[in-house]
Write a protein that holds these residues in place. Structure first.
Motif, PDB file in Angstrom:
ATOM      1  N   ARG A 129       0.840  -1.202   0.000  1.00 46.02           N
ATOM      2  CA  ARG A 129       0.000   0.000   0.000  1.00 46.02           C
ATOM      3  C   ARG A 129       0.872   1.248   0.000  1.00 46.02           C
ATOM      4  NH1 ARG A 129      -5.422  -1.099   3.089  1.00 46.02           N
ATOM      5  NH2 ARG A 129      -4.927   0.861   4.097  1.00 46.02           N
TER       6      ARG A 129
ATOM      7  N   PHE B  75      -0.772   4.783   0.170  1.00 44.56           N
ATOM      8  CA  PHE B  75      -1.221   5.216   1.487  1.00 44.56           C
ATOM      9  C   PHE B  75      -0.032   5.664   2.341  1.00 44.56           C
ATOM     10  CE2 PHE B  75      -4.815   2.369   0.461  1.00 44.56           C
ATOM     11  CZ  PHE B  75      -5.857   3.256   0.653  1.00 44.56           C
TER      12      PHE B  75
ATOM     13  N   ASP C 280      -2.752   3.540   6.599  1.00 41.02           N
ATOM     14  CA  ASP C 280      -3.833   4.432   6.169  1.00 41.02           C
ATOM     15  C   ASP C 280      -4.362   5.298   7.311  1.00 41.02           C
ATOM     16  OD1 ASP C 280      -5.040   2.365   7.544  1.00 41.02           O
ATOM     17  OD2 ASP C 280      -6.660   2.089   6.108  1.00 41.02           O
TER      18      ASP C 280
END
Length: 96
Positions: free
Chosen positions: A12, A15, A91
């Motif tokens: 990710r 993020f 996140d």
């Protein structure tokens, strides 16, 4: 007082980079430790992006391919010297 921010992440990068940009922009003076359990394709792109923020924010990047989140956290903590630690997922945003 220093509070280390530990961030486990996996695949990710978008993020993670958004989060680091925020901490850099607000002048975060807490050390940030990233444990990256991403697959190889993601692992290759993240270090260059992280390095863009290292001149304004203290960041330690640890590539930890294949580790689960709890295993990554245990590995990250081994590198922390600050008396306090805050856990933030890739996140999440903490207000320093």
């Amino acid at each position: 007082m220093s509070v280390a921010i530990i961030i486990p992440t996996k695949n990710r990068a978008r993020f993670l980079i958004r989060q680091l940009a925020y901490y850099s922009e607000v002048g975060c003076n807490h050390p940030i430790f990233i444990g990256d359990s991403s697959d190889n394709a993601h692992l290759e792109s993240v270090p260059d992006s992280v390095s863009k923020f290292e001149d304004r924010t203290e960041i330690s990047y640890l590539p930890l391919p294949g580790l689960k989140k709890d295993e990554a956290i245990q590995e990250i903590v081994k590198h922390v010297e600050a008396p306090y630690v805050a856990l933030a997922s890739d996140d999440d945003f903490l207000i320093p």
